[in-house]
Structures are given as C-alpha cells and as structure tokens.
Design an enzyme around this catalytic site. Structure first.
Site, short mmCIF file in Angstrom:
data_model
loop_
_atom_site.label_atom_id
_atom_site.label_comp_id
_atom_site.label_asym_id
_atom_site.label_seq_id
_atom_site.Cartn_x
_atom_site.Cartn_y
_atom_site.Cartn_z
CB CYS A 75 -46.31 58.20 -11.49
SG CYS A 75 -46.53 59.79 -12.33
CG HIS A 165 -44.55 51.23 -20.11
ND1 HIS A 165 -45.04 52.51 -20.21
CD2 HIS A 165 -44.18 51.06 -18.82
CE1 HIS A 165 -44.95 53.10 -19.02
NE2 HIS A 165 -44.44 52.24 -18.17
CD GLU A 214 -49.27 58.71 -18.16
OE1 GLU A 214 -49.31 58.05 -17.08
OE2 GLU A 214 -48.88 59.89 -18.22
CB CYS A 223 -45.78 59.06 -19.63
SG CYS A 223 -45.90 57.47 -18.76
N GLY A 226 -43.09 55.95 -19.01
CA GLY A 226 -43.19 55.73 -20.45
C GLY A 226 -41.91 56.15 -21.17
#
Length: 285
Positions: A75, A165, A214, A223, A226
């Site tokens: 994260c 992802h 997410e 994100c 991301g």
C-alpha cells in the site's frame, strides 16, 4: 477494550494506523471489518499496523489489512502515512526508514523541503503471469478476457508490485465502467489471489488520470501501488515517460520508473486527520 489509533489519509485513501511496537496487535478478519466499517467503526480503506522489525536491517514491520479483513502485500499511500506516523509518535527520528512487508522490504523517505511529503520505493515490478499471479496465460504485453460481466472482450495489462494489478486503458475515466468491470475482474478466476483493477486515461506522456477498484476495499479515492502499476504498464508499452504525474480522484501522486529490473518510486502527501481510542465489543486485538 480501548484501542488507540490515528486516522490518516494519502490523497483520500484513508487508514487507521495502530502501534504494535509497544503492544502486540493481532486482529482477526472480523475485528478488522468492524474497525473499517464506516457506520459502526472508525471507517477506512485499510488498517496499517506498525510492528517491530523481522529482519536486522529493518526499522519496523508493516502490516496491511483491507476493509474486508484480508491481508494486502502493498500500500503505497499507506506507506507514506506510516512514515509520518512513526516520526510523529516518537518511534524514530530518521527521515529514511526501512520496513519489512509481507513479501520483502520497502524504503520510505521524507522529501527535503516538504514536511508532509514522502517518497516510497515500492520494489521491482513483476511481469511473469505465474508470479502476479495470472492463470492461463503466457507472458505478453497485453491480455484479453472474453467472459467478464457479459462483455465481449476486456483487454488489460497485468503486473504485480506487492499486489496484483490489471490495468485497462480507457479514453475517459469519468465514463469508465468501474462499478461493473472492477468487481468482475477483481474476483475473476484468472486472478487466483484477486486483483486491483486500474482504469487509466493517458493525457500526455508525463500525465495520466486514474481510477482504481481495489481488492478487498472497492473503488478508493487513491491507490498508490495502483498508480505505480498504471505508470509502469504505460512505460512498458512505450506510451509514457519515466516520470509521470498521476491524477486520482483524491489528488495527485508522482511515479518514477527507470525500466525493467529497477524499483518504482511513488511520491505524494501524507495527512493526519485525528487521534482517538476505539472501544468496541466487536474488536478483538
């Protein structure tokens, strides 16, 4: 029980941060869901736990629990908040710290001349389908699934930066079908560990717009991993430059990637919202 916490956010991606260095914290999935509930708990996208380090070269351990109670491997927005938290809590005075995460380590650094801006080394992106993991495909620049939410075909790039992802290029993120394609791809059998789904609009070679659905949290305002994945996929495809500004619903992050075999860096703000103590019979730490 009373559980001290700090509420923080990075570009609207919000977190409950807990100190596990002074008191060991073990949250089961039900407790994590209770904390993350926006009506009956504190409310957050993820719970971040500061632990003692597991390796001698690290300063701390870093655990991440999603709003649904599942564990996350990465994260980036949370990492910036983590870095601010440990300094403000007096756990360290270092501007550069190393943290143990589930699948390796991260380096977090406070940027010079920017009190609450941080740069995070997210690690080296992984492209091999077996390592993402992405089932049923050989490595390719782009992949296609033909059985997603009744659509004829969905084209996407795939990679892992701590988390898996899938990146879908769209002409306009405002009209992207995030609410349908996001959850459909997140839980698609091609992704055995589920997946974060990014919808990216290329504005210029150094500028993209992005929305992310997410895994374990739904669509968030930002994100970090991301954002990094979307830029890495764009650079790998030859559409983007090595430094890219990423506009998310919650604000702007910056991503730098020098190419294959190199780590990807994420820069942006970290904000503290409030401190408190949670008293709830539903939370078992």
């Amino acid at each position: 029980m009373a559980l001290a916490f700090t509420k923080m956010h990075g570009l609207g991606n919000d977190f409950v941060v807990l100190d596990g260095t002074r008191r060991a914290i073990t949250l089961d999935a039900a407790s994590a869901r209770a904390i993350a509930d926006r009506h009956f708990g504190i409310g957050c996208d993820q719970i971040l736990i500061v632990d003692p380090p597991r390796s001698p070269e690290a300063d701390f351990g870093y655990r991440i629990l999603n709003a649904d109670g599942s564990e996350s491997g990465q994260c980036g927005n949370g990492a910036r908040c983590f870095a601010r938290y440990v300094r403000e809590q007096g756990l360290t005075d270092k501007r550069r710290i190393v943290v143990d995460i589930r699948d390796g380590q991260m380096v977090l650094e406070q940027l010079d001349g920017a009190e609450h801006r941080y740069r995070v080394a997210l690690g080296v992106p992984v492209f091999e389908p077996a390592d993402i993991p992405l089932a049923g495909f050989e490595r390719a620049a782009d992949y296609c699934l033909t059985d997603v939410a009744g659509r004829q075909a969905v084209d996407f790039a795939a990679l892992a930066i701590g988390n898996p992802h899938a990146i879908i290029q769209v002409p306009d993120i405002d009209s992207a079908d995030v609410a349908v394609l996001g959850p459909a791809l997140e839980s698609h059998p091609a992704f055995p560990e589920r997946v974060n789904v990014g919808f990216v609009q290329v504005v210029a070679r150094d500028h993209v717009r992005l929305r992310v659905f997410e895994r374990g949290a739904g669509e968030t305002l930002a994100c970090g991993s991301g954002a990094a994945a979307a830029v890495v996929a764009g650079i790998d495809a030859g559409r983007l430059d090595p430094h890219v500004a990423v506009d998310l619903p919650g604000g702007r992050a910056e991503v730098d990637w020098a190419g294959h075999g190199e780590p990807v860096f994420l820069s942006g703000p970290a904000e503290r919202v409030f401190d408190g103590k949670l008293v709830s019979s539903e939370v078992r730490a």
